[in-house]
Design a protein around this motif. Structure first.
Motif, mmCIF file in Angstrom:
data_model
loop_
_atom_site.group_PDB
_atom_site.id
_atom_site.type_symbol
_atom_site.label_atom_id
_atom_site.label_comp_id
_atom_site.label_asym_id
_atom_site.label_seq_id
_atom_site.Cartn_x
_atom_site.Cartn_y
_atom_site.Cartn_z
ATOM 1 N N PHE B 64 0.660 -1.320 0.184
ATOM 2 C CA PHE B 64 -0.015 -0.037 0.151
ATOM 3 C C PHE B 64 0.878 1.297 -0.118
ATOM 4 O O PHE B 64 1.888 1.250 0.715
ATOM 5 C CB PHE B 64 -1.004 0.185 1.123
ATOM 6 C CG PHE B 64 -1.772 -1.152 1.224
ATOM 7 C CD1 PHE B 64 -2.869 -1.209 0.229
ATOM 8 C CD2 PHE B 64 -1.891 -1.845 2.489
ATOM 9 C CE1 PHE B 64 -3.725 -2.123 0.258
ATOM 10 C CE2 PHE B 64 -2.966 -2.720 2.616
ATOM 11 C CZ PHE B 64 -3.995 -3.069 1.498
ATOM 12 N N ILE B 90 0.186 -8.540 0.999
ATOM 13 C CA ILE B 90 0.649 -7.510 1.707
ATOM 14 C C ILE B 90 0.259 -7.527 3.356
ATOM 15 O O ILE B 90 0.875 -7.399 4.218
ATOM 16 C CB ILE B 90 -0.358 -6.156 1.479
ATOM 17 C CG1 ILE B 90 0.255 -5.584 0.067
ATOM 18 C CG2 ILE B 90 -0.231 -5.025 2.585
ATOM 19 C CD1 ILE B 90 -0.843 -4.632 -0.559
ATOM 20 N N GLN B 91 -0.567 -8.681 3.680
ATOM 21 C CA GLN B 91 -0.709 -9.084 5.083
ATOM 22 C C GLN B 91 0.547 -9.844 5.464
ATOM 23 O O GLN B 91 0.726 -9.779 6.789
ATOM 24 C CB GLN B 91 -1.920 -10.076 5.217
ATOM 25 C CG GLN B 91 -3.386 -9.358 4.890
ATOM 26 C CD GLN B 91 -4.202 -10.327 4.241
ATOM 27 O OE1 GLN B 91 -4.290 -10.482 3.200
ATOM 28 N NE2 GLN B 91 -5.179 -10.971 5.010
ATOM 29 N N ALA B 94 2.802 -7.139 6.338
ATOM 30 C CA ALA B 94 2.500 -6.611 7.678
ATOM 31 C C ALA B 94 2.900 -7.343 8.786
ATOM 32 O O ALA B 94 3.409 -6.633 9.832
ATOM 33 C CB ALA B 94 0.983 -5.997 7.651
ATOM 34 N N VAL B 95 2.796 -8.453 8.939
ATOM 35 C CA VAL B 95 2.929 -9.277 10.002
ATOM 36 C C VAL B 95 4.424 -9.546 10.005
ATOM 37 O O VAL B 95 5.051 -9.383 11.240
ATOM 38 C CB VAL B 95 2.230 -10.688 9.633
ATOM 39 C CG1 VAL B 95 3.046 -11.921 8.971
ATOM 40 C CG2 VAL B 95 1.903 -11.159 11.307
ATOM 41 N N SER B 98 5.635 -6.309 11.805
ATOM 42 C CA SER B 98 5.345 -6.227 13.062
ATOM 43 C C SER B 98 6.420 -6.733 14.015
ATOM 44 O O SER B 98 6.475 -6.733 15.354
ATOM 45 C CB SER B 98 3.913 -6.771 13.165
ATOM 46 O OG SER B 98 4.007 -8.029 13.174
#
Lengths: 201, 201
Positions: B64, B90-91, B94-95, B98
């Motif tokens: 994104f 993208i998930q 993101a993980v 994190s």
């Protein structure tokens, strides 16, 4: 926790409010929608916007009544008007209708008595039910509430309430569900099945 | 099957399309929404309508990028530009972010190679990846794909593709997840854990 852009977080938050849906599943829904065509998203949003429009509830039994005041069942002159089936919500009414076994009328309570969650009898359609039972001459009232603690409490409350009227009260049979396995059946179900055993020859 | 009024059926149908959601769960969602205030339904619908608006994807890595052309990670000069981590979506990016463990760059493929579902390499962001790997001088490429059949197939395809370039290729470690129980661990995981055993003294 992973934070996504606002557009995504906003929708995750909404899905997250649906019953039984956690953050991870909400994320899965949003990323699924991200891959769909804009037309599908428009239709989805419109379906949500239109949900509560043009949707009235029957003034007698509280079932859906479309754009009319009374529902199809209450308007149907061929139904048996001496039987009344009390259900918790419209989904329960719909599922009983789908059996095509019952031809009487319904009354939708709109919930179960649950003092812990603040649902007292006044919050349900019970006054309407009292007025109706006093006015109409029902020969039988069927309690079709869930076989759980709240359902039992609600049934108990209604039975106490209507006892003086001396109407025949019945409830749905308790017993073994089809396809179950005796070995794995809980004791209460089995006790109920024994108590309610039926003669076959 | 129970049929409800149009307004309800339309929305049941939409929820039913979400991954892992069947008819019964869709009904539960719709009846939950029926009980909510109109404001909540408006917000829900708007969140869906706004989802794909103002949401751009990074021209380099496909993450994104908000209203910009490049994502925050590709714009960040403090990131290690010699490491590239290839993820499915993208998930996954993101993980990994994190964990705060990785400081390099990413490349989002947008899926896994899956010929049975018609997802051939051409449908993924692989051409962009090839151009990028040829242009930039990465010292290490980390394959962070799912440890399943499609993930393995995709890894295999990429390794074959980039073999001539002689770059260091790594993949995420296979082994026992935290909190697992040896007794209930499947054979492949245990085999991987033994093969990859680490010296501790």
């Amino acid at each position: 926790m992973v934070i996504y852009p606002n557009e995504i977080e906003n929708l995750i938050e909404k899905f997250n409010k649906l019953p039984g849906i956690g953050r991870k599943t909400s994320e899965k829904f949003v990323f699924y929608l991200l891959k769909q065509k804009p037309e599908f998203l428009n239709e989805f949003a419109n379906s949500i916007l239109n949900l509560q429009k043009n949707l009235n509830f029957c003034q007698i039994c509280n079932n859906f009544s479309g754009i009319q005041n009374l529902c199809e069942i209450c308007q149907d002159t061929s139904r048996n008007k001496s039987q009344l089936c009390i259900v918790e919500d419209i989904q329960d009414l719909a599922v009983i209708e789908s059996t095509k076994e019952y031809q009487g009328l319904y009354h939708v309570l709109g919930g179960q008595i649950n003092p812990l969650e603040g649902i007292t009898p006044e919050k349900l359609n019970i006054q309407k039910l009292i007025d109706r039972v006093k006015k109409e001459k029902f020969s039988e009232i069927i309690l079709a509430l869930n076989p759980d603690i709240q359902g039992e409490a609600t049934s108990f409350y209604l039975i106490k309430l209507f006892k003086p009227l001396k109407i025949k009260f019945t409830r749905l049979a308790r017993g073994l569900p089809m396809g179950s396995d005796l070995e794995y059946t809980d004791e209460t179900t089995l006790t109920n099945a024994l108590k309610g055993r039926q003669e076959i020859i």
